[in-house]
Design a protein around this motif. Structure first.
Motif, PDB file in Angstrom:
ATOM      1  N   LEU A 205      31.225   8.209 -73.854  1.00  0.00           N
ATOM      2  CA  LEU A 205      32.174   7.555 -72.959  1.00  0.00           C
ATOM      3  C   LEU A 205      32.969   6.476 -73.689  1.00  0.00           C
ATOM      4  N   PHE A 206      32.293   5.767 -74.597  1.00  0.00           N
ATOM      5  CA  PHE A 206      33.005   4.742 -75.357  1.00  0.00           C
ATOM      6  C   PHE A 206      34.097   5.388 -76.200  1.00  0.00           C
TER       7      PHE A 206
ATOM      8  N   THR B  80      36.902   6.256 -73.918  1.00  0.00           N
ATOM      9  CA  THR B  80      37.665   5.081 -73.496  1.00  0.00           C
ATOM     10  C   THR B  80      38.562   4.600 -74.624  1.00  0.00           C
ATOM     11  N   CYS B  81      38.017   4.597 -75.841  1.00  0.00           N
ATOM     12  CA  CYS B  81      38.828   4.164 -76.975  1.00  0.00           C
ATOM     13  C   CYS B  81      40.012   5.091 -77.192  1.00  0.00           C
TER      14      CYS B  81
ATOM     15  N   GLU C  33      41.520   6.851 -74.916  1.00  0.00           N
ATOM     16  CA  GLU C  33      42.462   6.542 -73.833  1.00  0.00           C
ATOM     17  C   GLU C  33      43.264   5.297 -74.172  1.00  0.00           C
ATOM     18  N   HIS C  34      42.536   4.275 -74.657  1.00  0.00           N
ATOM     19  CA  HIS C  34      43.183   3.020 -75.008  1.00  0.00           C
ATOM     20  C   HIS C  34      44.182   3.234 -76.127  1.00  0.00           C
TER      21      HIS C  34
ATOM     22  N   SER D 109      47.346   4.769 -74.780  1.00  0.00           N
ATOM     23  CA  SER D 109      48.205   3.822 -74.070  1.00  0.00           C
ATOM     24  C   SER D 109      48.858   2.863 -75.040  1.00  0.00           C
ATOM     25  N   PHE D 110      48.095   2.432 -76.018  1.00  0.00           N
ATOM     26  CA  PHE D 110      48.591   1.497 -77.039  1.00  0.00           C
ATOM     27  C   PHE D 110      49.794   2.119 -77.739  1.00  0.00           C
TER      28      PHE D 110
ATOM     29  N   LYS E   7      51.673   4.550 -76.755  1.00  0.00           N
ATOM     30  CA  LYS E   7      52.799   4.760 -75.838  1.00  0.00           C
ATOM     31  C   LYS E   7      53.600   3.485 -75.658  1.00  0.00           C
ATOM     32  N   VAL E   8      52.863   2.378 -75.409  1.00  0.00           N
ATOM     33  CA  VAL E   8      53.559   1.118 -75.172  1.00  0.00           C
ATOM     34  C   VAL E   8      54.244   0.644 -76.442  1.00  0.00           C
TER      35      VAL E   8
END
Lengths: 343, 335
Positions: free
Chosen positions: A228-229, A232-233, A235-236, A239-240, A242-243
């Motif tokens: 899961l970690f 999550t990483c 996913e992060h 997003s990172f 993308k932004v």
């Protein structure tokens, strides 16, 4: 097909069943490797023992290590073992459980190899042919040879084509004798291993079942937490990225507008979503500039909050966090930047 | 997700017996295949024949029986049920007996198959008992000296021996022993099949109600255990999820405390900003990853649910306890 999909999903979700599957495949692979392997006894006094025992013992060791390598949980065990304690206590029972379950699974392929080798008989025949009791099995009337000669003759037992001691001791008699011993050893080994496995499996519920349930839960937990970690990483990171890229394009667009290098082509009345997404970058030159800037001067890994757009152009040492500082330092080198980019 | 689990459980509920029957069948086939692929070679020596022959006949069945017990999932269930403390749930001996008998029946199939195949093939018995034949009945052996007779009889199973190749007495002994072996094999097969038939046919006449009860409750224990394991898996997944979210949250708060960045503005405005969880810098990401390794968060998610920003209705998990809880705030160590 539905049933197959359900079964497959069940096995995938259950980590232990998946590992059992790999275990079974490795056991089958070891039997296949043995049958495909071309056994060639050297039929020389000192080499026979080394060759025979080598074939008997070295591949199982390799298979054992391979069993650990193919097991995903090895890195998990190592990580859990080496991590600093921090705020989470380390439970040695959990580590023991993980190691034991991995070792048990890794042992199956080597045990299968050793059993198949012993039951087949060629290895033991090759390794111990010089130790055949000639007095009981051979012809008593044959004139005795020296030790060295005897050994040389006996060493040729596995190689029927070059065997020359038929008067001393018949080849079939010796081979049958050795193979009988080998098969007896093989079956005893198989029986011993199954009995051991049976005892381990059946005595465990009678003692320390509660501790076992605890260790199993927490070892599954560690595995799931790690996965899961990672998710999550990932996913992060997505997003990172993308932004970051969005801010890069916005910065470029803002810069172009500010520098008046070209007139923004925003046609009047054209207020579609697509136009907005283009961010003012609407012609060949501008796009090329953006692409060059992306290649030559990637933005720093530092996202600004959405209210404060930053410049898309970075010039050398401007990695500061504060927009004010960046803005002042841009004034001087900007001309240089433009010179570089227009090339 | 729960739907999927329910479908899987229904499948296994209806078919857990089929799964075990399948394993039993596979083991039987494996035993027959093993017998045909292993080269049987009688040592043809007076002292060794009997040991080898009987060993090949009886040692593999024991190993196969133990294998059958090990591979059967129900044996674990039965042992747990037998050795558990009574607690609030009474122990029903009938259930344990039912489980035991069903496990034994399935485990006995592969060994019985091996023994029958061995007897029908005949080589084992010829090897074991050729030395104990009475030499008077066979012409060639009657005329030899006692020591020689032993040697010759011991060589009967080996057809390739030069002395024995065309010996009619050898063939006679061989045929005689094989006939006995096959007769024994077929009789054992017949007895086993008749016994199985009678057991299945006559069982409904005795105590059918008790049998139905025992079968139901043994099934129940099996399924209860499976569902407990699956629930534990689900729970640990949720636990891990909360733990990680809590970790990211506490990292974010720490960063806000220690840095001067203006990340408060625009919070929660975009979906991406939400997923970033306030960690927007290479250094911050590196720090987070380092903290994850050097100081894993404590196994305690009860605080996370109380402090959740959006106020979701996640109640404090009743099982949320850890071996060692760290109740103090995470210490930030610069490595």
């Amino acid at each position: 097909m539905d049933k197959f999909r359900m079964i497959f999903q069940f096995f995938q979700s259950n980590q232990e069943s998946f590992m059992n599957g790999i275990c079974g495949i490795m056991a089958l692979a070891s039997t296949q490797i043995y049958s495909a392997f071309d056994f060639n006894c050297p039929c020389l006094p000192r080499y026979n023992l080394a060759y025979g025992l080598g074939i008997l013992l070295v591949p199982p060791f390799i298979l054992f290590l391979l069993g650990f390598v193919l097991n995903n949980n090895v890195s998990m065990l190592a990580e859990e073992w080496r991590r600093p304690q921090g705020q989470r206590g380390k439970d040695p029972a959990v580590l023991r459980y993980m190691f034991c379950s991995m070792a048990q699974r890794a042992m199956i392929a080597p045990v299968v190899w050793v059993s198949v080798t012993l039951l087949d008989g060629k290895c033991i025949t090759c390794a111990f042919c010089t130790l055949v009791p000639v007095e009981t099995l051979g012809n008593a009337s044959h004139p005795s040879l020296s030790q060295g000669d005897m050994k040389r003759v006996l060493a040729r037992i596995p190689c029927k084509e070059i065997y020359d001691g038929q008067e001393l001791i018949a080849n079939e008699v010796a081979v049958r004798y050795l193979r009988c011993i080998s098969q007896a050893l093989g079956w005893c080994f198989v029986l011993l291993m199954t009995m051991l496995a049976f005892l381990v499996r059946s005595l465990r519920p009678c003692f320390s079942q509660a501790a076992f349930l605890k260790s199993r839960y927490w070892s599954h937990y560690i595995d799931i937490e790690r996965k899961l970690f990672d998710e999550t990483c990932t996913e992060h990171a997505r997003s990172f990225a993308k932004v970051c890229i969005q801010q890069f394009f916005e910065g470029m667009s803002a810069d172009l507008v500010a520098a008046h290098c070209h007139l923004p082509r925003k046609a009047a009345g054209d207020a579609g979503e697509a136009t907005e997404k283009l961010l003012g970058i609407t012609d060949w030159d501008t796009m090329n500039m953006v692409l060059k800037s992306w290649h030559r001067c990637k933005p720093p890994l530092h996202l600004h909050p959405p209210a404060l757009p930053k410049s898309g152009l970075c010039c050398g040492g401007c990695q500061g966090r504060h927009y004010q500082i960046c803005k002042t330092s841009f004034l001087l080198p900007r001309a240089q930047c433009w010179a570089v980019l227009w090339v | 997700i729960m739907d999927r689990f329910r479908m899987i459980f229904q499948y296994f509920q209806s078919n857990s017996e089929s799964v075990m029957n399948g394993i039993c069948g596979l083991l039987t086939l494996a035993s027959i295949k093993m017998y045909t692929s292993i080269d049987f070679s009688c040592p043809c020596l007076p002292q060794y024949n009997m040991a080898y022959g009987l060993g090949i006949m009886f040692v593999p069945p024991i190993a196969l029986f133990l294998c059958g017990l090990i591979l059967n999932r129900q044996s674990l269930v039965m042992l747990e049920e037998w050795s558990r403390p009574q607690g609030h749930r009474k122990k029903d001996l009938a259930v344990i007996r039912y489980l035991c008998s069903s496990i034994m029946q399935r485990a006995m199939v592969a060994p019985a198959a091996w023994i029958i195949v061995t007897l029908l093939d005949g080589k084992c018995l010829i090897c074991a008992f050729s030395s104990s034949m009475d030499p008077e009945n066979f012409v060639d052996f009657a005329s030899a000296s006692p020591v020689q007779v032993q040697q010759l009889l011991a060589k009967v199973p080996c057809k390739d021996e030069e002395l024995m190749r065309n010996n009619t007495s050898r063939k006679a002994v061989s045929r005689y022993l094989r006939c006995w072996s096959q007769a024994l094999g077929w009789s054992i097969l017949l007895i086993l099949i008749v016994a199985a038939f009678l057991t299945r046919w006559l069982r409904p006449c005795f105590n059918q109600a008790a049998l139905l009860q025992a079968r139901h409750w043994s099934n129940y224990i099996d399924i209860e255990q499976k569902i407990f394991e699956e629930t534990c898996c689900e729970h640990s997944r949720l636990f891990a999820h909360k733990c990680i979210l809590h970790f990211f949250e506490s990292m974010r708060q720490e960063i806000e405390l220690h840095s001067f960045s203006l990340s408060r503005e625009g919070e929660g405005a975009e979906e991406d900003q939400g997923l970033l969880r306030g960690i927007t810098d290479q250094d911050q990401v590196n720090k987070l990853l380092k903290m994850w390794y050097y100081e894993k968060p404590p196994l305690d998610v009860s605080r996370a649910t109380q402090r959740h920003p959006l106020g979701q209705e996640t109640s404090s998990l009743p099982w949320a306890h850890s071996p060692r809880t760290g109740s103090k705030f995470p210490q930030h160590t610069d490595v």
